[in-house]
Design an enzyme around this catalytic site. Structure first.
Site, short mmCIF file in Angstrom:
data_model
loop_
_atom_site.label_atom_id
_atom_site.label_comp_id
_atom_site.label_asym_id
_atom_site.label_seq_id
_atom_site.Cartn_x
_atom_site.Cartn_y
_atom_site.Cartn_z
N ASN A 40 3.83 6.83 -0.47
CA ASN A 40 2.75 7.05 -1.09
C ASN A 40 1.42 6.88 -0.23
OD1 ASN A 40 0.66 7.20 -2.94
ND2 ASN A 40 0.82 5.46 -4.18
N LYS A 97 -1.58 7.63 -0.84
CA LYS A 97 -2.91 7.26 -1.39
C LYS A 97 -4.05 8.23 -0.76
CE LYS A 97 -1.08 3.03 -2.57
NZ LYS A 97 -1.23 1.68 -2.97
N HIS A 111 0.17 6.18 -11.91
CA HIS A 111 0.15 4.69 -10.89
C HIS A 111 -1.05 3.86 -11.60
CE1 HIS A 111 -0.53 2.65 -7.27
NE2 HIS A 111 0.71 3.21 -6.58
N GLU A 142 -3.19 2.42 -9.95
CA GLU A 142 -4.59 2.57 -9.55
C GLU A 142 -5.42 3.61 -10.42
OE1 GLU A 142 -3.84 3.33 -5.44
OE2 GLU A 142 -3.00 1.33 -5.06
N GLU A 199 6.25 -0.90 -10.59
CA GLU A 199 5.34 -1.72 -9.72
C GLU A 199 4.44 -2.70 -10.49
OE1 GLU A 199 4.30 1.31 -6.28
OE2 GLU A 199 3.22 1.82 -7.99
N GLY A 235 -0.44 -3.67 -3.27
CA GLY A 235 -1.38 -3.93 -1.90
C GLY A 235 -1.94 -5.27 -1.53
N SER A 271 4.07 -3.80 -2.14
CA SER A 271 4.23 -4.64 -0.93
C SER A 271 5.52 -4.46 -0.39
CB SER A 271 3.62 -6.28 -1.26
OG SER A 271 2.22 -6.20 -1.45
P1 PGA Z 1 1.75 -0.99 -1.47
O1 PGA Z 1 1.74 0.11 -2.67
O2 PGA Z 1 3.09 -0.75 -0.83
O3 PGA Z 1 0.74 -0.99 -0.63
O4 PGA Z 1 1.73 -2.21 -2.29
C1 PGA Z 1 2.64 0.71 -3.48
C2 PGA Z 1 2.09 1.81 -4.21
O5 PGA Z 1 0.64 1.50 -4.64
O6 PGA Z 1 2.80 2.32 -4.86
#
Ligand code: PGA
Length: 248
Positions: free
Chosen positions: A8, A10, A86, A88, A162, A168, A205
């Protein structure tokens, strides 16, 4: 069993040439690359082994919806998967009602939804049982009006568990709690009798060091990788950490 690793990106990278360069390094069997909309077509053209995903879609197919991108448009440029809900995006105001409509749209366009669910920290602090209840509620709302369509039309479905606090932050869930949550989600899906291929992935993460601890668990069918997917070397190590290594 082979596992799925989703990259991903982003809103990265910033140019089509960088996106294509990154995609070439991550073009591995079993990998799904979730690129920003603007690079999808260019990335899709160079992929020989990996599959293509979008990071979002709109719920209407076409019409007067300035700025939106429909699932059918994505399908028509070779996209196979779409990330929906997601955290976010939920943080920016995307509700379960909206997510529900997007899942329906994705299935109608013959895309495999990658539905993201997961609890925030204040819920997890109350324990895994409370977190399970939270996730179950998300799943129920996100699938609410789509159950019939899923039974009729959907061939595959991916759920990404998640935990919001793990995304993140560099603080992943512990693999045994994550595996327990995966089992819980799989049991929930069984009650739906969807008759499709459903996979449950862990995200939050994931990096080269901790990937094996998640990916070697039988309950966990793969990983959704954010930050570490921007570093092709590290990403390759994540892919290689799967028990029966995916061969290019
Ligand atoms: P990350 O993000 O691996 O940076 O924690 C995972 C995600 O948002 O899908």
């Amino acid at each position: 069993m082979s596992k799925i690793i989703i990259a991903n990106w982003k809103i990265n990278p910033l140019s089509v040439s960088e996106a294509v360069k990154l995609a070439k390094k991550e073009d591995i069997k079993g990998v799904v690359i979730a690129s920003p909309f603007v690079f999808l077509e260019s990335v899709g053209k160079i992929l020989k082994h990996a599959e293509l995903a979008a990071q979002n879609t709109f719920w209407e197919e076409k019409g007067a919806y300035t700025g939106e991108i429909s699932a059918q448009m994505l399908k028509n440029i070779g996209v196979k998967y779409v990330i929906i809900g997601h955290s976010e995006r939920r943080r920016l105001g995307e509700t379960d009602k909206i997510i529900n409509k997007k899942i329906t749209a994705a299935i109608k366009a013959d895309l495999t939804p990658i539905l993201c669910v997961g609890e925030p920290l204040n819920i997890r602090k109350k324990g895994l049982t409370v977190a399970k209840k939270f996730v179950k509620n998300q799943l129920q709302l996100d699938f609410k009006n789509a159950n019939k369509l899923i039974k009729l039309k959907a061939k595959s479905l991916i759920i990404a568990y998640e935990p919001v606090w793990a995304i993140g932050t560099g603080i992943p869930d512990n693999p045994s709690s994550a595996a327990e949550m995966h089992k819980f989600i799989k049991n929930f899906l069984k009650t739906k009798n969807y008759r499709l291929k459903a996979e449950v992935l862990y995200g939050g993460s994931v990096n080269a060091k901790n990937a094996a601890s998640f990916l070697n668990r039988p309950e966990i069918d793969g990983a959704l990788v954010g930050g570490a997917s921007l570093n092709p070397k590290e990403f390759r190590m994540i892919v290689d950490s799967i028990n029966n290594k995916i061969k290019k």
